[in-house]
Design a protein around this motif. Structure first.
Motif, short mmCIF file in Angstrom:
data_model
loop_
_atom_site.label_atom_id
_atom_site.label_comp_id
_atom_site.label_asym_id
_atom_site.label_seq_id
_atom_site.Cartn_x
_atom_site.Cartn_y
_atom_site.Cartn_z
N ARG A 142 0.86 -1.19 0.00
CA ARG A 142 0.00 0.00 0.00
C ARG A 142 0.89 1.24 0.00
O ARG A 142 2.05 1.19 0.39
CB ARG A 142 -0.93 0.02 1.21
CG ARG A 142 -0.21 0.18 2.55
CD ARG A 142 -1.22 0.29 3.67
NE ARG A 142 -0.55 0.49 4.95
CZ ARG A 142 -1.21 0.66 6.09
NH1 ARG A 142 -2.53 0.64 6.10
NH2 ARG A 142 -0.55 0.85 7.22
N ASP A 143 0.32 2.35 -0.45
CA ASP A 143 1.07 3.60 -0.48
C ASP A 143 1.19 4.15 0.94
O ASP A 143 0.32 3.92 1.79
CB ASP A 143 0.36 4.64 -1.35
CG ASP A 143 0.33 4.23 -2.82
OD1 ASP A 143 1.04 3.27 -3.16
OD2 ASP A 143 -0.40 4.87 -3.59
N CYS A 144 2.26 4.88 1.19
CA CYS A 144 2.37 5.57 2.47
C CYS A 144 3.32 6.75 2.35
O CYS A 144 4.09 6.87 1.38
CB CYS A 144 2.83 4.62 3.58
SG CYS A 144 4.59 4.32 3.57
N LYS A 145 3.25 7.65 3.32
CA LYS A 145 4.06 8.87 3.33
C LYS A 145 4.79 8.97 4.66
O LYS A 145 4.21 8.77 5.73
CB LYS A 145 3.14 10.08 3.14
CG LYS A 145 3.83 11.43 3.26
CD LYS A 145 2.81 12.55 3.08
CE LYS A 145 3.43 13.92 3.28
NZ LYS A 145 2.44 15.00 3.12
N VAL A 146 6.07 9.29 4.57
CA VAL A 146 6.90 9.50 5.76
C VAL A 146 7.63 10.83 5.60
O VAL A 146 8.22 11.09 4.55
CB VAL A 146 7.92 8.36 5.96
CG1 VAL A 146 8.81 8.64 7.17
CG2 VAL A 146 7.22 7.02 6.12
N VAL A 147 7.59 11.67 6.63
CA VAL A 147 8.31 12.94 6.60
C VAL A 147 9.44 12.85 7.64
O VAL A 147 9.18 12.72 8.84
CB VAL A 147 7.40 14.14 6.92
CG1 VAL A 147 8.23 15.44 6.94
CG2 VAL A 147 6.29 14.24 5.89
N LEU A 148 10.67 12.90 7.13
CA LEU A 148 11.86 12.85 7.98
C LEU A 148 12.31 14.27 8.30
O LEU A 148 12.46 15.10 7.40
CB LEU A 148 12.97 12.09 7.25
CG LEU A 148 14.35 12.06 7.93
CD1 LEU A 148 14.30 11.27 9.23
CD2 LEU A 148 15.39 11.48 6.97
N ALA A 149 12.50 14.55 9.58
CA ALA A 149 12.97 15.86 10.01
C ALA A 149 14.41 15.74 10.51
O ALA A 149 14.67 15.00 11.47
CB ALA A 149 12.08 16.42 11.11
N LEU A 150 15.33 16.42 9.85
CA LEU A 150 16.72 16.45 10.29
C LEU A 150 16.89 17.66 11.20
O LEU A 150 16.51 18.77 10.84
CB LEU A 150 17.67 16.56 9.09
CG LEU A 150 17.47 15.51 7.99
CD1 LEU A 150 18.48 15.74 6.86
CD2 LEU A 150 17.62 14.10 8.55
N GLU A 151 17.46 17.44 12.38
CA GLU A 151 17.58 18.50 13.38
C GLU A 151 18.90 19.25 13.17
O GLU A 151 19.98 18.69 13.33
CB GLU A 151 17.51 17.88 14.77
CG GLU A 151 16.18 17.18 15.02
CD GLU A 151 16.24 16.16 16.15
OE1 GLU A 151 17.27 16.10 16.86
OE2 GLU A 151 15.26 15.42 16.32
N ILE A 152 18.79 20.53 12.78
CA ILE A 152 19.96 21.36 12.49
C ILE A 152 20.07 22.43 13.57
O ILE A 152 19.13 23.19 13.81
CB ILE A 152 19.82 22.04 11.10
CG1 ILE A 152 19.41 21.02 10.01
CG2 ILE A 152 21.11 22.76 10.74
CD1 ILE A 152 20.39 19.89 9.81
N ASN A 153 21.23 22.48 14.24
CA ASN A 153 21.37 23.45 15.32
C ASN A 153 21.78 24.83 14.79
O ASN A 153 21.93 25.03 13.58
CB ASN A 153 22.34 22.94 16.40
CG ASN A 153 23.79 22.88 15.92
OD1 ASN A 153 24.16 23.43 14.87
ND2 ASN A 153 24.64 22.22 16.69
N ALA A 154 21.97 25.78 15.71
CA ALA A 154 22.25 27.16 15.32
C ALA A 154 23.63 27.32 14.70
O ALA A 154 23.94 28.38 14.15
CB ALA A 154 22.10 28.07 16.54
N ASN A 155 24.47 26.29 14.79
CA ASN A 155 25.80 26.34 14.17
C ASN A 155 25.83 25.63 12.82
O ASN A 155 26.89 25.50 12.21
CB ASN A 155 26.84 25.70 15.10
CG ASN A 155 27.03 26.49 16.37
OD1 ASN A 155 27.08 27.72 16.34
ND2 ASN A 155 27.11 25.80 17.50
N GLY A 156 24.67 25.14 12.36
CA GLY A 156 24.60 24.47 11.06
C GLY A 156 25.06 23.02 11.10
O GLY A 156 25.45 22.47 10.07
N ARG A 157 24.98 22.40 12.26
CA ARG A 157 25.34 20.98 12.38
C ARG A 157 24.09 20.14 12.57
O ARG A 157 23.17 20.54 13.29
CB ARG A 157 26.28 20.75 13.57
CG ARG A 157 27.64 21.42 13.42
CD ARG A 157 28.52 21.11 14.62
NE ARG A 157 29.81 21.75 14.53
CZ ARG A 157 30.85 21.24 13.89
NH1 ARG A 157 30.73 20.05 13.29
NH2 ARG A 157 32.00 21.88 13.84
#
Length: 212
Positions: A142-157
């Motif tokens: 079946r179809d599905c959707k996943v949204v991945l969130a990459l956590e970027i800090n204030a120093n760009g890491r």
């Protein structure tokens, strides 16, 4: 007459000096996985990029800018597959501008979301190519959707990741596993709000389509 001779000799010296400072380069074309690099490099050491650089995907330019003895300089332009400018990054000022004009939002150097320092196709392709459709039985498709969130800090890491939109456990697992392999050397532009860097999430949306 003597003055004229001195002037001519001085001009010849300046011309010789300018020619001695001319950097000889060589044009290079190199396959880099699914991408193709076209750039100038020092003729004396082709591992050092010097001059115009282009990164292509399926014949389309997705990154372009200039190198000076291995260092990125001046404005670099990053595109999506629609030939739209995602943003331009000035390496001399370490600031982006003309940020995602096609989205309809007005961003400035004082306020913008987190950005991958390169074409957005690169992190998307990395995650998409590192995942697969986790089917155990033919009747489970079946179809599905996943949204991945990459956590970027204030120093760009990138400091972590999580699923902002999840699906079944087997789909979630393959996406999180792909995220765990994101190269540590990748660079990010931290989000800004009111001219200050802030931590934020960089989102990658994945659609799993069932195909019979």
């Amino acid at each position: 007459m003597r003055t004229l001779l001195v002037i001519i000799l001085s001009l010849l010296s300046l011309t010789a000096l300018a020619q001695s400072k001319t950097v000889k380069t060589k044009n290079i074309t190199r396959n880099r996985d699914i991408y193709v690099e076209k750039y100038s490099a020092l003729a004396s050491d082709t591992s050092v990029k010097h001059g115009t650089y282009k990164l292509l995907y399926k014949g389309k330019v997705i990154e372009t800018g200039d190198y000076k003895k291995g260092e990125r300089i001046g404005p670099w332009t990053f595109y999506n597959l629609k030939d739209e400018v995602e943003f331009i990054y000035d390496y001399d000022k370490n600031l982006p501008f003309q940020i995602m004009p096609h989205y309809g939002s007005v961003y400035s150097a004082k306020q913008f979301p987190s950005l991958f320092l390169g074409s957005p196709l690169i992190p998307y392709h990395f995650i998409a190519r590192s995942t697969y459709y986790p089917v155990k039985e033919s009747g489970n498709k079946r179809d599905c959707k996943v949204v991945l969130a990459l956590e970027i800090n204030a120093n760009g890491r990138m400091t972590g990741y999580h699923l902002e939109t999840s699906s079944r456990d087997d789909f979630n697992r393959v996406v999180l596993d792909a995220a765990s392999r994101i190269p540590k050397h990748w660079r990010w532009v931290p989000a800004r709000e009111g001219g200050r860097n802030i931590p934020s999430n960089y989102r990658i949306t994945l659609i799993f389509e069932a195909v019979d």
